[in-house]
Design a protein around this motif. Sequence first.
Motif, PDB file in Angstrom:
ATOM      1  N   VAL A 295      -1.945   4.048  11.736  1.00 32.99           N
ATOM      2  CA  VAL A 295      -2.237   4.228  13.158  1.00 32.99           C
ATOM      3  C   VAL A 295      -2.815   2.944  13.761  1.00 32.99           C
ATOM      4  O   VAL A 295      -2.899   2.834  14.991  1.00 32.99           O
ATOM      5  N   ARG A 296      -3.184   1.966  12.929  1.00 37.04           N
ATOM      6  CA  ARG A 296      -3.732   0.706  13.431  1.00 37.04           C
ATOM      7  C   ARG A 296      -2.675  -0.397  13.495  1.00 37.04           C
ATOM      8  O   ARG A 296      -2.988  -1.521  13.881  1.00 37.04           O
ATOM      9  N   LEU A 297      -1.453  -0.072  13.096  1.00 37.50           N
ATOM     10  CA  LEU A 297      -0.389  -1.072  13.112  1.00 37.50           C
ATOM     11  C   LEU A 297       0.223  -1.189  14.497  1.00 37.50           C
ATOM     12  O   LEU A 297       0.263  -0.205  15.253  1.00 37.50           O
ATOM     13  N   PRO A 298       0.724  -2.369  14.852  1.00 36.84           N
ATOM     14  CA  PRO A 298       1.498  -2.506  16.094  1.00 36.84           C
ATOM     15  C   PRO A 298       2.708  -1.557  16.041  1.00 36.84           C
ATOM     16  O   PRO A 298       3.230  -1.279  14.947  1.00 36.84           O
TER      17      PRO A 298
ATOM     18  N   LEU B 108       0.824  -1.205   0.000  1.00 29.57           N
ATOM     19  CA  LEU B 108       0.000   0.000   0.000  1.00 29.57           C
ATOM     20  C   LEU B 108       0.857   1.255   0.000  1.00 29.57           C
ATOM     21  O   LEU B 108       0.612   2.209  -0.756  1.00 29.57           O
ATOM     22  N   MET B 109       1.865   1.298   0.856  1.00 29.23           N
ATOM     23  CA  MET B 109       2.699   2.480   0.979  1.00 29.23           C
ATOM     24  C   MET B 109       3.481   2.762  -0.305  1.00 29.23           C
ATOM     25  O   MET B 109       3.684   3.911  -0.698  1.00 29.23           O
ATOM     26  N   LYS B 110       3.912   1.719  -0.983  1.00 29.19           N
ATOM     27  CA  LYS B 110       4.728   1.885  -2.184  1.00 29.19           C
ATOM     28  C   LYS B 110       3.898   2.133  -3.435  1.00 29.19           C
ATOM     29  O   LYS B 110       4.289   2.911  -4.304  1.00 29.19           O
ATOM     30  N   ASP B 111       2.760   1.444  -3.532  1.00 28.48           N
ATOM     31  CA  ASP B 111       2.013   1.485  -4.797  1.00 28.48           C
ATOM     32  C   ASP B 111       0.985   2.600  -4.868  1.00 28.48           C
ATOM     33  O   ASP B 111       0.636   3.051  -5.969  1.00 28.48           O
ATOM     34  N   LEU B 112       0.453   3.058  -3.729  1.00 27.30           N
ATOM     35  CA  LEU B 112      -0.550   4.119  -3.753  1.00 27.30           C
ATOM     36  C   LEU B 112       0.125   5.486  -3.754  1.00 27.30           C
ATOM     37  O   LEU B 112       1.066   5.732  -2.984  1.00 27.30           O
ATOM     38  N   ASP B 113      -0.373   6.408  -4.619  1.00 27.43           N
ATOM     39  CA  ASP B 113       0.181   7.758  -4.627  1.00 27.43           C
ATOM     40  C   ASP B 113      -0.421   8.561  -3.465  1.00 27.43           C
ATOM     41  O   ASP B 113      -1.241   8.055  -2.701  1.00 27.43           O
ATOM     42  N   ASN B 114      -0.011   9.834  -3.362  1.00 23.38           N
ATOM     43  CA  ASN B 114      -0.406  10.640  -2.206  1.00 23.38           C
ATOM     44  C   ASN B 114      -1.557  11.577  -2.537  1.00 23.38           C
ATOM     45  O   ASN B 114      -1.531  12.771  -2.212  1.00 23.38           O
ATOM     46  N   THR B 115      -2.587  11.026  -3.178  1.00 26.37           N
ATOM     47  CA  THR B 115      -3.806  11.817  -3.324  1.00 26.37           C
ATOM     48  C   THR B 115      -4.458  11.946  -1.954  1.00 26.37           C
ATOM     49  O   THR B 115      -4.124  11.231  -1.007  1.00 26.37           O
ATOM     50  N   GLU B 116      -5.415  12.854  -1.858  1.00 27.44           N
ATOM     51  CA  GLU B 116      -6.069  13.089  -0.575  1.00 27.44           C
ATOM     52  C   GLU B 116      -6.744  11.815  -0.059  1.00 27.44           C
ATOM     53  O   GLU B 116      -6.664  11.484   1.131  1.00 27.44           O
ATOM     54  N   LYS B 117      -7.376  11.067  -0.987  1.00 24.62           N
ATOM     55  CA  LYS B 117      -8.057   9.832  -0.592  1.00 24.62           C
ATOM     56  C   LYS B 117      -7.061   8.798  -0.108  1.00 24.62           C
ATOM     57  O   LYS B 117      -7.272   8.132   0.921  1.00 24.62           O
ATOM     58  N   ASN B 118      -5.938   8.668  -0.815  1.00 22.94           N
ATOM     59  CA  ASN B 118      -4.940   7.657  -0.444  1.00 22.94           C
ATOM     60  C   ASN B 118      -4.205   8.042   0.836  1.00 22.94           C
ATOM     61  O   ASN B 118      -3.815   7.180   1.618  1.00 22.94           O
ATOM     62  N   GLU B 119      -3.991   9.367   1.039  1.00 25.03           N
ATOM     63  CA  GLU B 119      -3.354   9.819   2.281  1.00 25.03           C
ATOM     64  C   GLU B 119      -4.201   9.429   3.495  1.00 25.03           C
ATOM     65  O   GLU B 119      -3.684   8.962   4.518  1.00 25.03           O
ATOM     66  N   LYS B 120      -5.496   9.642   3.340  1.00 26.77           N
ATOM     67  CA  LYS B 120      -6.404   9.274   4.438  1.00 26.77           C
ATOM     68  C   LYS B 120      -6.368   7.779   4.702  1.00 26.77           C
ATOM     69  O   LYS B 120      -6.349   7.339   5.863  1.00 26.77           O
ATOM     70  N   LEU B 121      -6.337   6.982   3.609  1.00 25.27           N
ATOM     71  CA  LEU B 121      -6.264   5.527   3.755  1.00 25.27           C
ATOM     72  C   LEU B 121      -4.968   5.110   4.435  1.00 25.27           C
ATOM     73  O   LEU B 121      -4.971   4.317   5.390  1.00 25.27           O
ATOM     74  N   LYS B 122      -3.843   5.656   3.975  1.00 26.79           N
ATOM     75  CA  LYS B 122      -2.548   5.264   4.540  1.00 26.79           C
ATOM     76  C   LYS B 122      -2.455   5.623   6.016  1.00 26.79           C
ATOM     77  O   LYS B 122      -1.999   4.819   6.842  1.00 26.79           O
TER      78      LYS B 122
END
Length: 854
Positions: A753-756, A734-748
Motif C-alpha cells: 500500500v506504500r508503493l507508487p 519480499l513477495m517471492k521469498d516470504l511465505d504467507n504467515t500472518e506476520k508476513n501477510e501484514k508486512l507485505k
Amino acid sequence: MALRLIADFDLEKDVLPWLRVQQAASAAAGARGGGPGVLENNYECLRVLNVEQNRNIIYTYKDNKGNVFFGLYDYQTKQNEHLYTFEKDLQVVSCSVNREKTLLATSLVQAAKEGRSNELQPGSKCLTLLVEIHPINNVKVLKAVDSYIWVQFLYPHVESRPQPENHLLLLSEEKYIEQFHIQVVQEDGNRVVIKNSGHLPRERIAEDFVWAQWDMSEQRLYYIDLKKSRSVLKCIQFYADEHFNLMFEAPLDISLSDSGFKLVNFGYSDLQDQEELSEHLTLCVFTNHTGSLCVCYCPNFDSWEQITYSVFYFHKGHSKTFTTTLGSVDSRVTKGITFLNLDYYVAVYLPGHFFHLLNIQHPDLICHSLFLTENSEVIDMLPHSPLQSLSGSLVLDSCSGKLYRAFLNQSYLLEFLWNSRLDCERMALLHCVLSCGRDPRRLEAKIIQWISENISACHSFDLIQEFIIASSYWSIYPETSNMDKLLPYSSLLTWDTEIPGITLVTEEIPLPLMKVHSFKGYWEKLNSNLEYVKYSKPHLHYNNSVVRREWHSLISEEKTGKRRSTVYVRNILDNAIKVISNLEAKNLEPRLTPLFQEEDNHQQLLIGLMVSELRDHLLRHLQGVEKKKIEQMVLDYVSKLLDLICQILEASWRKHNLHPWALHFNRQASAAEFAVFHIMTRILEATNTLFLPLPPGFHTLHVILGVRCLPLHNLLHYIDHGVLLLTEAAVTRLMKDLDNTEKNEKLKFSIIVRLPPLTGQKICRLWDHPVSSNIISRNHVKRLLQNYNKQPWSSVMDKSSFSVEFLPLNYFIHILTDIESSNPALYAFEGHDNVDAKFVEEAALKHTAMLLGL
C-alpha cells in the motif's frame, strides 16, 4: 613524528671520510718526499657554506694553520671535489660556484686577531673575490669594502651546453644589490678564463632594501624596501638569458624600519656579526606549484608567555594572525620560531612548545590547520636546532651539516588520527593525510577503518560526508590547479568552535600589483588566483542544487506518466553507464556486496544528471582545458564518489564477516547485520544532505537488511520518513521469498500500500493472495470507471449468470461486464493478465471471507 626528515646529505657521512682519505694521501706523499701535506686534521670547523640550484653543496673547513679549504659535493654523482684553498687565516662570509664549476665567488674577512691587519687588502674589512678554478689560474677582486658582501651565481634553466656568460649577484650590507656579467672563454683546450677581467659589466638591481630572500630553485629574488616607512615586498625573476623582470609589488602591514638588515638563504655564515643580525625578526616567503604566495612573519618576542605570528595569504587576499600561549618556558627554548615550506602546508614550530601545520591551499576554515601544543609528544620529537627551509621540500640544519627532504609523516598522522579527541584535530588530520597522496587506496582503507570505529564521535561535522568530499577532491586536484575554486573540498561552510590555545584574527589585505603583462608557469597561476580573489565572489564551488531540482522534476514526470523527450533521458542514463563502466574498469577486485547488479533507474538518473551539470560547470569556468579532458575528469570524479561509498560498505561487510545468506529471510538477524544496516543508514543520511548519488543496488540492500533487522512498526516508520526507499527489486524479493504467515501477510500488505501505483500494480501480481487480488481488482475497476457514463436503470437482470445472491455485488459486476463487452480495447493494455469482471467478483468474495474469518 608528524614531520619526516630524510637526510639527502650529511657532512659527517658524505664528506668527512673523503677528506680523511685525501689527508692520508697528502701525508703519504709528503713522507715520500713529495712535499708536505697540504691539509692537517682539523675537521671540527667543517661546515656547509651554500646549496646551489642543482643541489650541489659547497662546504669549507680550516686546517691547523688557518688555511681555508673549499670543497663541493656533487648531488648527482655523490662525489666530492676540491675547489680551492686560500692559504691565509680568513673567515668566509659567503660563497657560490657557477654551474660549470669553473668560477668560484667568495667574500672573506680577516680572522680577528689583535695587531693584525688585512693582508689581502689593507684598509678594507671584507674582500669579495672571483676565482678561476678550471684550472686554478687567476683571482680577481670584485669588492674591497668595510661592509659585508654576499654572493650568489645565477643558474639558468638550461644544462645542454656551457654558458658563455655567467651572472653573479652581490648583496651589500649597505643595502644595495648588484648583478655582474662575467664572460668566459676557453684557452688551451679546457682552460677557462674570464674575458676582459679588467672591466666586468654590472648593473644595480635594487637599493635601500632591508630584507632579501633567495629562491635557488626558481631563481627568484624577494626583497623589501621601505617607501615612506611602508614595507613593500618585491620579487625579481631571473631568466636563462641575462634579462630579468620585476614581477610584483605587495604592501606588507609590518614595521621593518628599526629591524636592521636580514638575508635569507644566501649561504650560511657563522660570523658573530651575522648571528647578531639574525636575531631580529623572522620573515620568509613561500610559494608552491599551485600559484600560492605566502609571507610568514614573526616579530621580536616581547615575552615568552605567548608568541604571535602572521601569515599573509596573498593568493587568497587575506592574512591570519595567530597567538599561541606557551605556558611554562624552560631551557629548551631555541633562538626563535621556525617556518618550513611543506608544499600544501607551512609548518610553524618552536621546539618543545608547539607545532602548527597551516593549510595554505584552504586557509579559510581554521579547522583545516593542525595545532599541536606542548601536551603532545610530537613536540619533543622535532629537531631542536634551527632549520632553514630552502626551495621545494629541502631543509638545512646548518649546525649538524645535514640537508633533509621534509615530508609530512603519513603513518604518524594516521596513528594520531586514531588517538585524537578533538573535532578540530580530526578534521585537520583527515585533510592533511589525504593531501599526502601516497598510495591512496591503502590510505583510504585506513581512514575508512577509523571512520567505522568512530562513526558517531564527531559532533561538529559528519565524518562520512567530509571523507567523501575531501577524498574525491584530492583524487582529481592534481589535474589542474583551479580545482580548489571549482570543486568543494569540505562539507563545511563555516567553523565557529574555538581551537584550544589559539587566538586568531583574520584581515583582508591589499593584493600584489603585478608589474608584467605576460605570464607563464607559476606566475600565470598566481595571477589567476589574484584575478579570482578580485572578481569571483561568491565562490564558484559546484553544488548539487540544480541536480536536485532536475531530478525531482524527472521523478515527478515519471509518476504522472508525462516523461519529457526520451532522447534527453537516454543521454542522462548514458552518462550513468559511462560512470559505472569507468568505475568497474578501475576496480578489478570482486565485490563482496551485491551492488551494481540491478537497474536502479532513479540512482542512474541522479548519477547522469550530476555528470551533466558538473561537466557544464567545469566547461564554463576552466579556460584552456580540452573538452575531452574535462569530460574524463568528471567521469573520474563521480566514479570516485561512488567508489568511496562502495569502499565504506565493503569494509563494513568484511569487518562483520557477512555472507550472501545474510540477505535471506529465513534467519534471525544477527548483530553484524544490525551494524551494517546502521552504517548504511549513516551513509544514506550523509549523501542525502549533499544530494550525492548512491551505487545502484544500495537501496535494495538497505531495505532487505531493514526488513531483517527492524520490527514492523519501526520499518514502516523508516519507510514513511524516507530513510528506507522501496525499490522494485527489494519488494519483488519480499513477495517471492516470504511465505504467507500472518506476520508476513501484514508486512507485505503494509509495503504494497506504500508503493507508487504503477509499481504496486506490477508487484501485486507476484503475490497470490486475496489482499493482492483485491488491490488488482481495485485498480482494474478504477481504470474501467474513469470515463463511465451512467446508463438508465434496468430492473430486468439475467440472474442465471450470477452464482451468488448478493445484489449489490451482482449489480456492480453487471456494470463491469457491460463496459468490458462494449470496449474490447481495454484488454490491450500492458500487464492486464486476464483481469476481468469475473476476477473482480472472485477477489471481492475471497477478501470479504478473509475479513470475516470464514
